[in-house]
Design an enzyme around this catalytic site. Structure first.
Site, short mmCIF file in Angstrom:
data_model
loop_
_atom_site.label_atom_id
_atom_site.label_comp_id
_atom_site.label_asym_id
_atom_site.label_seq_id
_atom_site.Cartn_x
_atom_site.Cartn_y
_atom_site.Cartn_z
N TYR A 33 0.73 -1.35 0.03
CA TYR A 33 -0.02 -0.05 0.00
C TYR A 33 0.93 1.26 0.01
O TYR A 33 2.04 1.06 0.13
CB TYR A 33 -0.97 -0.07 1.11
CG TYR A 33 -0.34 0.36 2.38
CD1 TYR A 33 0.52 -0.49 3.09
CD2 TYR A 33 -0.70 1.74 3.19
CE1 TYR A 33 1.05 0.01 4.29
CE2 TYR A 33 -0.18 2.11 4.21
CZ TYR A 33 0.65 1.11 4.86
OH TYR A 33 1.31 1.42 6.04
N ARG A 52 8.32 4.49 -4.75
CA ARG A 52 8.35 3.22 -3.42
C ARG A 52 7.42 2.33 -3.68
O ARG A 52 7.65 0.93 -3.44
CB ARG A 52 8.25 3.92 -2.07
CG ARG A 52 8.23 3.03 -1.08
CD ARG A 52 8.29 3.63 0.47
NE ARG A 52 7.08 4.23 0.75
CZ ARG A 52 6.73 5.15 1.53
NH1 ARG A 52 7.70 5.24 2.64
NH2 ARG A 52 5.50 5.41 1.82
N ARG A 100 -7.25 -20.41 -1.83
CA ARG A 100 -6.25 -20.43 -0.76
C ARG A 100 -5.24 -21.42 -1.07
O ARG A 100 -5.35 -22.66 -1.02
CB ARG A 100 -6.72 -20.46 0.43
CG ARG A 100 -5.79 -20.05 1.55
CD ARG A 100 -6.61 -20.23 2.91
NE ARG A 100 -5.94 -19.80 4.08
CZ ARG A 100 -4.94 -20.32 4.66
NH1 ARG A 100 -4.48 -21.54 4.03
NH2 ARG A 100 -4.00 -19.78 5.67
N LYS A 144 6.61 -1.97 2.09
CA LYS A 144 5.71 -1.34 2.69
C LYS A 144 4.29 -2.37 2.37
O LYS A 144 3.50 -1.89 1.49
CB LYS A 144 5.16 -0.29 1.99
CG LYS A 144 4.05 0.85 2.94
CD LYS A 144 4.14 2.26 2.52
CE LYS A 144 3.00 3.24 3.03
NZ LYS A 144 3.12 3.43 4.49
N GLU A 176 11.22 2.32 14.64
CA GLU A 176 10.39 3.37 13.94
C GLU A 176 9.30 3.41 15.01
O GLU A 176 9.29 2.70 16.05
CB GLU A 176 9.75 2.81 12.85
CG GLU A 176 10.63 2.38 11.72
CD GLU A 176 9.85 1.89 10.50
OE1 GLU A 176 9.50 2.66 9.65
OE2 GLU A 176 9.91 0.67 10.51
N LEU A 201 10.96 1.30 7.24
CA LEU A 201 10.56 1.68 5.89
C LEU A 201 11.23 3.20 5.53
O LEU A 201 11.53 4.07 6.29
CB LEU A 201 9.07 2.10 6.03
CG LEU A 201 8.26 2.35 4.92
CD1 LEU A 201 8.09 1.17 4.12
CD2 LEU A 201 6.85 3.03 5.18
N1 PMP Z 1 7.46 3.72 8.97
C1 PMP Z 1 6.45 3.00 8.79
C2 PMP Z 1 6.31 1.91 9.78
C3 PMP Z 1 5.15 3.77 8.42
O1 PMP Z 1 4.05 3.22 8.33
C4 PMP Z 1 5.32 4.73 7.74
C5 PMP Z 1 4.22 5.68 7.40
N2 PMP Z 1 3.78 5.07 6.10
C6 PMP Z 1 6.54 5.73 7.82
C7 PMP Z 1 7.60 5.02 8.35
C8 PMP Z 1 6.73 6.86 7.16
O2 PMP Z 1 6.89 6.87 5.77
P1 PMP Z 1 6.28 8.10 4.93
O3 PMP Z 1 6.99 9.24 5.26
O4 PMP Z 1 6.66 7.70 3.23
O5 PMP Z 1 4.62 8.26 5.06
#
Ligand code: PMP
Length: 281
Positions: A33, A52, A100, A144, A176, A201
């Protein structure tokens, strides 16, 4: 009023939007996503998000559902049909519906869904209080994917404890926040944020904020940091596409600095929004 949702080529009222119970996104979290901010009715950071998306899809053996230009056109149509001035657009792409089986099917029609969340993203920000929680997510957090259960669990636990978010910790270092990249500003004024790897991410907001900080001649160190370092920092903040730069004022019960949003976070937040609006399309 009901939103208009995009499902596999059609724009439909949200009550009529449907995907199969055999969708691999539902059964295996087999999907990717993206979330893009909308300011003044325009899409922010488009190149970053679509770039991305392509990379994430490739990492799990999937192709782009349509060209980047076609995807942008769908995003814009969603803004128009939902009369959106400010908010978020979610794009979900799964491997599609198939009987499945753990074995990934090869030739399945992908499921492509877009939906909007109109909400005020700009304006004054309160500083957030965060707690630390073990990072129990998988080893490819650079992709992601839609498997967000662990992130949802830590955020909910933070709320249960009367706080705003959780910073996840692995091997003694912060990875994070539940849905954001994390930063501290040392007493010497240096910005420290975890270096990119499979552990986090690669935030699109992170990239722009670091570029802005660099242009403002701030010192940046990309390396892991501990909760203790954060508690001793002058300030801290996090970044994400729809929350931009958000100050953090407390980590595990310890107030940072004077316990109010710090000047570096505030300034970076202002410049980021200014630039983001200018570059929106
Ligand atoms: N880390 C994680 C785990 C996230 O879910 C997000 C938000 N999508 C981010 C970092 C920040 O990424 P972005 O700046 O691209 O939204």
């Amino acid at each position: 009023m009901s939103r208009t949702v995009y499902v596999n080529g059609s724009y439909v009222p949200e009550e009529e939007a449907m995907v199969s119970v055999f969708d691999r996104g539902f059964l295996f979290a087999d999907g990717i996503y993206e979330v893009t901010a909308v300011l003044d009715g325009k899409i922010c950071e488009w190149d970053g998000h679509v770039g991305r998306l392509e990379r994430s899809l490739k990492e799990i053996g999937m192709e782009m559902p349509m060209s980047a230009d076609e995807l942008l056109a769908v995003h814009r149509e969603m803004v128009k049909r939902n009369n959106m001035e400010e908010g978020a657009i979610y794009l979900q792409v799964t491997r599609g519906a198939y009987d499945r089986d753990f074995l990934m099917p090869k030739q399945v029609k992908q499921t492509v869904v877009l939906f909007t969340q109109a909400k005020k993203l700009t304006g004054p920000k309160k500083g957030l209080r965060v707690i630390s929680m073990p990072d129990i997510r998988w080893g490819r957090r650079d992709i992601k994917t839609v498997q967000l259960l662990a992130a949802s669990m830590v955020k909910s636990e933070a709320y249960k404890q009367g706080k705003d978010d959780a910073w996840m910790v692995e091997d003694g270092f912060v990875t994070e926040g539940s849905s954001n990249n994390t930063y501290i500003v040392t007493k010497e004024g240096k910005i420290v944020t975890r270096n990119l790897s499979n552990s986090i991410l690669p935030g699109i907001t992170r990239k722009s904020v670091l570029r802005i900080a660099d242009e403002m001649k701030m010192e940046i160190e990309e390396r892991p940091f501990t909760i203790e370092e954060a508690q001793n920092a002058a300030e801290a903040f996090m970044t994400a596409a729809t929350s931009f730069v958000t100050p953090v004022i407390e980590v595990d019960g310890v107030a940072l600095g004077d316990g109010t949003p710090g000047p570096v976070s505030k300034r970076l937040g202002e410049v980021y929004i200014e630039e983001s609006v200018k570059a929106s399309i």
